[in-house]
Motif scaffolding. Structure first.
Motif, short mmCIF file in Angstrom:
data_model
loop_
_atom_site.label_atom_id
_atom_site.label_comp_id
_atom_site.label_asym_id
_atom_site.label_seq_id
_atom_site.Cartn_x
_atom_site.Cartn_y
_atom_site.Cartn_z
N CYS A 143 -2.80 -5.37 7.48
CA CYS A 143 -1.71 -5.55 6.52
C CYS A 143 -0.72 -6.59 7.02
CB CYS A 143 -0.98 -4.22 6.31
SG CYS A 143 0.40 -4.32 5.15
N GLU B 69 2.10 -7.15 -2.14
CA GLU B 69 1.31 -7.27 -3.36
C GLU B 69 0.92 -5.90 -3.91
OE1 GLU B 69 0.40 -10.00 -5.24
OE2 GLU B 69 1.73 -11.18 -3.96
N CYS B 70 0.49 -5.00 -3.04
CA CYS B 70 0.08 -3.66 -3.48
C CYS B 70 1.27 -2.88 -4.03
CB CYS B 70 -0.59 -2.90 -2.34
SG CYS B 70 0.42 -2.73 -0.86
N CYS C 210 0.96 -1.63 -8.06
CA CYS C 210 0.66 -0.22 -8.25
C CYS C 210 1.47 0.35 -9.42
CB CYS C 210 0.95 0.59 -6.99
SG CYS C 210 0.55 2.34 -7.18
N TYR D 207 2.89 3.09 -2.98
CA TYR D 207 3.27 2.44 -1.72
C TYR D 207 4.76 2.18 -1.60
CZ TYR D 207 -1.69 1.34 -1.87
OH TYR D 207 -3.05 1.44 -1.95
N ALA E 3 2.77 -1.93 4.32
CA ALA E 3 2.66 -1.04 3.17
C ALA E 3 2.17 0.33 3.64
CB ALA E 3 1.67 -1.61 2.16
N CYS F 288 -1.92 8.60 -6.91
CA CYS F 288 -2.93 7.55 -7.09
C CYS F 288 -3.86 7.87 -8.26
CB CYS F 288 -3.74 7.38 -5.81
SG CYS F 288 -5.01 6.09 -5.93
N SER G 124 -6.21 -1.33 -8.26
CA SER G 124 -5.49 -2.59 -8.42
C SER G 124 -5.01 -3.11 -7.07
CB SER G 124 -4.28 -2.41 -9.34
OG SER G 124 -4.70 -2.09 -10.64
N CYS G 125 -4.59 -2.19 -6.22
CA CYS G 125 -4.10 -2.55 -4.89
C CYS G 125 -5.21 -3.17 -4.04
CB CYS G 125 -3.52 -1.34 -4.18
SG CYS G 125 -4.65 0.07 -4.07
N CYS H 265 -5.21 -7.16 -2.55
CA CYS H 265 -5.04 -7.27 -1.10
C CYS H 265 -6.07 -8.27 -0.53
CB CYS H 265 -5.20 -5.92 -0.42
SG CYS H 265 -4.92 -6.01 1.36
N ILE I 116 -6.81 -2.27 2.38
CA ILE I 116 -6.66 -1.01 1.64
C ILE I 116 -8.02 -0.46 1.21
CG2 ILE I 116 -5.66 0.10 -0.39
CD1 ILE I 116 -3.54 -2.14 -0.39
#
Length: 62
Positions: A12, A17-18, A22, A27, A34, A42, A47-48, A52, A57
């Protein structure tokens, strides 16, 4: 049924971005990384994982 969310802290880079993508705020940033603080929220949309670029992730159905 739920999802296990794991962030590899070594990979990370803290670009958030995540956090931004989300839809259910799984996160938050802690010490520049993150962290999945609301893992039970969840949806498994991954999407995360898609945003990434460091492949830090993993989302696994449990």
């Amino acid at each position: 049924m739920g999802f296990q969310v794991v962030v590899d802290a070594d990979k990370c880079i803290g670009d958030e971005e995540c956090v931004e993508v989300c839809p259910v705020d799984v996160y938050e940033m802690q010490d520049g990384k993150a962290v999945p603080v609301n893992e039970e929220e969840c949806l498994g949309c991954e999407s995360c994982v898609e945003v990434c670029e460091q492949d830090a992730i993993t989302v696994t159905e449990v």
